[in-house]
Each structure stands twice: as C-alpha cells, then as structure tokens.
Scaffold this active site. Structure first.
Site, PDB file in Angstrom:
ATOM      1  N   ASP A   8       0.587  -1.226   0.021  1.00 23.64           N
ATOM      2  CA  ASP A   8       0.022  -0.118   0.091  1.00 23.64           C
ATOM      3  C   ASP A   8       0.802   1.285   0.024  1.00 23.64           C
ATOM      4  OD1 ASP A   8      -1.740  -1.853   0.399  1.00 23.64           O
ATOM      5  OD2 ASP A   8      -2.959  -1.137   2.174  1.00 23.64           O
ATOM      6  N   LYS A 106      -7.057  -4.827  -3.057  1.00 20.36           N
ATOM      7  CA  LYS A 106      -7.808  -5.635  -1.857  1.00 20.36           C
ATOM      8  C   LYS A 106      -8.670  -4.608  -1.246  1.00 20.36           C
ATOM      9  CE  LYS A 106      -4.165  -4.437   1.204  1.00 20.36           C
ATOM     10  NZ  LYS A 106      -4.771  -3.323   1.865  1.00 20.36           N
ATOM     11  N   CYS A 151      -2.121  -2.656   7.684  1.00 21.42           N
ATOM     12  CA  CYS A 151      -2.055  -3.799   6.553  1.00 21.42           C
ATOM     13  C   CYS A 151      -0.595  -4.558   6.405  1.00 21.42           C
ATOM     14  CB  CYS A 151      -2.255  -2.871   5.300  1.00 21.42           C
ATOM     15  SG  CYS A 151      -3.599  -2.327   5.196  1.00 21.42           S
TER      16      CYS A 151
HETATM   17  C1  VGL Z   1      -4.613   0.728   5.688  1.00 16.10           C
HETATM   18  C2  VGL Z   1      -6.321   1.673   6.958  1.00 16.10           C
HETATM   19  C3  VGL Z   1      -7.297   1.308   5.986  1.00 16.10           C
HETATM   20  C4  VGL Z   1      -3.199   0.292   5.573  1.00 16.10           C
HETATM   21  C5  VGL Z   1      -5.716   0.466   4.800  1.00 16.10           C
HETATM   22  O1  VGL Z   1      -2.684   0.263   4.370  1.00 16.10           O
HETATM   23  O2  VGL Z   1      -2.565   0.217   6.625  1.00 16.10           O
HETATM   24  N1  VGL Z   1      -5.039   1.404   6.788  1.00 16.10           N
HETATM   25  N2  VGL Z   1      -6.797   0.859   4.908  1.00 16.10           N
END
Ligand code: VGL
Ligand code: ZN
Length: 200
Positions: A8, A106, A151
């Site tokens: 991410d 995702k 994540c």
């Molecule tokens: C994430 C919160 C919501 C992350 C993704 O990538 O850690 N955190 N969505």
C-alpha cells in the site's frame, strides 16, 4: 524462493494524502533499492469503492477513527481513502512499479474491509495471493510498506498462519499508531514468529 511484498505505498497513505501515515513517504527509496534483491516482487493496492463500509463518511454521525461492530468483528472507521481510480489510490509516483510481477488489489467489496494482502477482514475470503506465491515456489517473504500496524501486520500474521517465513523490514515501514496499535501489532507479530529487522 524469496518474495518481497510491498504493501500500500499509495498517495493517500503518504504526506498530503487522505490517510497520511506519519513520515510515510520516506520509506520509498529503501523499497526501490530492495526490489532488485528479490526474484519475486508483489505490490498491493488498497482499492475501495466510494460506498465502502470502512469509511466514516458512510455512517451517519460517525467520526473518523471511531469504531463500529461489523459482522466479522470490530472495525475502525477511516477517513475516505484509496477510492478506486482516484489519484489517492495510485501508487506514489516515486515508487518503482516496473520490477513488480503482480499487483494485488484488496478492499474492493463494499461490505468488508481488507487490511491483509491474503484475506479480507473476515480472515477467510482469500485475495488469491497465497496461490500465486505457492505456484511460483515462494516460501519466504519480506514485507515492507504502510501501515506497519494495519496492512503490514495483518499481512505478516496471515503469512505466518499460512506457513511462510516472514521478515518485516522496519526501516521500510511506517505505522499509524492509533490507540497503541503499533505496540500491539508488534507484540502479535513477534509472538507469531515474524522476524523484525531494522537494516536493509
Ligand atoms: C490501511 C487503514 C485502512 C493500511 C488501509 O494500508 O494500513 N489502513 N486501509
Ligand atoms: Zn483501506
């Protein structure tokens, strides 16, 4: 066979983004360097529809960072982030993407969040990443990216549960640290046998 999973590294999680992780952009040069050391490289991308149930804006009166109970358990309500097709959902422009053989998205089902690269937050709906890694002969994973306590940690814990050797490179991760979440995630990862390394 060793694989690098880059979690991410998207505009919304970097400074200026909708859910910016403190100092999140600073890990990108280290990740770019690491990519050349792994024969298998996978990027993940948080990828939500605008009506996603994890967004506070989709719950009347709910404040960002408050909690709700979902059918699969407690869920943090986040600021709207990584909406499919937006600039916020795009990879940070400084991140190298050419070395990756797979990009896994995702969180695209409106009713369920997905922190982990392997399973959605019900811990049972698969993303398909396990099958990809096994069919490429991968047994060991190094994980880096954002956010350490969400994540990255969920992905590392699921990978251990699936039997992969897992190392987290802390120099190439940054956390959100919401109500002690970083310490909690760190102790869970250590207990699960995740190797925490601080040098590239
Ligand atoms: C994430 C919160 C919501 C992350 C993704 O990538 O850690 N955190 N969505
Ligand atoms: Zn998300």
């Amino acid at each position: 066979m060793q694989g690098l999973i880059v979690i991410d590294v998207q505009n919304d999680f970097c400074p200026g983004g909708a859910l910016a992780v403190p100092d999140g952009g600073s890990i990108i040069p280290a990740i770019n360097t690491l990519m050349d050391r792994f024969p298998v490289c996978v990027l993940t991308q948080d990828w939500h529809p605008a009506d996603h149930a994890s967004f506070a804006a989709n719950h009347a009166g709910a404040a960002p960072y408050s909690m709700i109970d979902m059918p699969y358990g407690p869920q943090v309500l986040w600021p709207t982030h990584c909406v499919i097709g937006t600039t916020g959902a795009a990879f940070h422009p400084a991140l190298r993407t050419d070395p990756a053989q797979l990009i896994i998205r995702k969180g695209f089902r409106a009713a369920i969040d997905s922190y982990s690269a392997f399973f959605e937050n019900d811990r049972s709906t698969p993303t398909g990443l396990e099958g990809y890694l096994r069919s490429r002969g991968v047994t060991g994973l190094t994980m880096v990216g954002l956010a350490t306590d969400f994540c990255v940690a969920y992905s590392a814990l699921d990978a251990r549960r699936l039997g992969f050797d897992v190392t987290i490179d802390l120099t190439a991760c940054r956390g959100i640290d919401l109500n002690g979440s970083l310490a909690e995630a760190t102790s869970k990862m250590k207990a699960a046998g995740v190797v925490m390394r601080s040098a590239l």
